[in-house]
Design a protein around this motif. Structure first.
Motif, mmCIF file in Angstrom:
data_model
loop_
_atom_site.group_PDB
_atom_site.id
_atom_site.type_symbol
_atom_site.label_atom_id
_atom_site.label_comp_id
_atom_site.label_asym_id
_atom_site.label_seq_id
_atom_site.Cartn_x
_atom_site.Cartn_y
_atom_site.Cartn_z
ATOM 1 N N ASN A 33 34.725 34.777 46.069
ATOM 2 C CA ASN A 33 33.546 34.749 45.220
ATOM 3 C C ASN A 33 33.808 35.608 43.995
ATOM 4 N N ARG A 34 33.323 35.136 42.850
ATOM 5 C CA ARG A 34 33.421 35.925 41.620
ATOM 6 C C ARG A 34 32.149 35.718 40.824
ATOM 7 N N TRP A 40 26.978 34.302 41.023
ATOM 8 C CA TRP A 40 28.120 34.230 41.916
ATOM 9 C C TRP A 40 28.585 32.791 42.060
ATOM 10 N N GLN A 41 29.904 32.599 41.920
ATOM 11 C CA GLN A 41 30.505 31.274 42.072
ATOM 12 C C GLN A 41 31.688 31.367 43.015
ATOM 13 N N GLU A 42 31.954 30.254 43.702
ATOM 14 C CA GLU A 42 33.128 30.190 44.563
ATOM 15 C C GLU A 42 34.350 29.920 43.701
#
Length: 106
Positions: A33-34, A40-42
């Motif tokens: 995750n970032r 938050w995005q995968e």
């Protein structure tokens, strides 16, 4: 005498398998995750694992989507092409295990 080691561990899903004569290459996705713009995005990382001998046999029995656990050695490589040195990194599997089949009923 201390041993110097470079090793990896990947738990992820198989994206593809490329079986050759004496080697099998397996693409394994690992997800992190970032945060991008506060959301938050995968973030999926694809890892190409090189399997020989028994590991290649086990990898050949895996299928796309299977959850696998792979451990092994990190090996730096280089070769010449057209007068230029090309550098790379190989992930050479020591163990290969299928944790969960994609087509299994849970």
């Amino acid at each position: 005498m201390p041993r110097n080691i470079a090793e990896f561990r990947i738990i992820g899903q198989v994206g593809g398998i490329d079986e050759k004569d004496k080697v099998t290459y397996v693409n394994v996705a690992s997800n992190y995750n970032r945060q991008v713009n506060g959301e938050w995005q995968e973030d999926t990382h694809w890892n190409r694992v090189t399997c020989f001998a028994k590991c290649a046999e086990y990898a050949g029995k895996a299928a796309k989507g299977d959850m696998v656990h792979v451990t092994g050695r990190v090996r730096q490589t280089s070769y010449e092409r057209g007068g230029e040195t090309i550098y790379g990194t190989d992930l050479v599997a020591d163990t290969f295990s299928v944790l969960n089949r994609a087509n299994s009923e849970n």
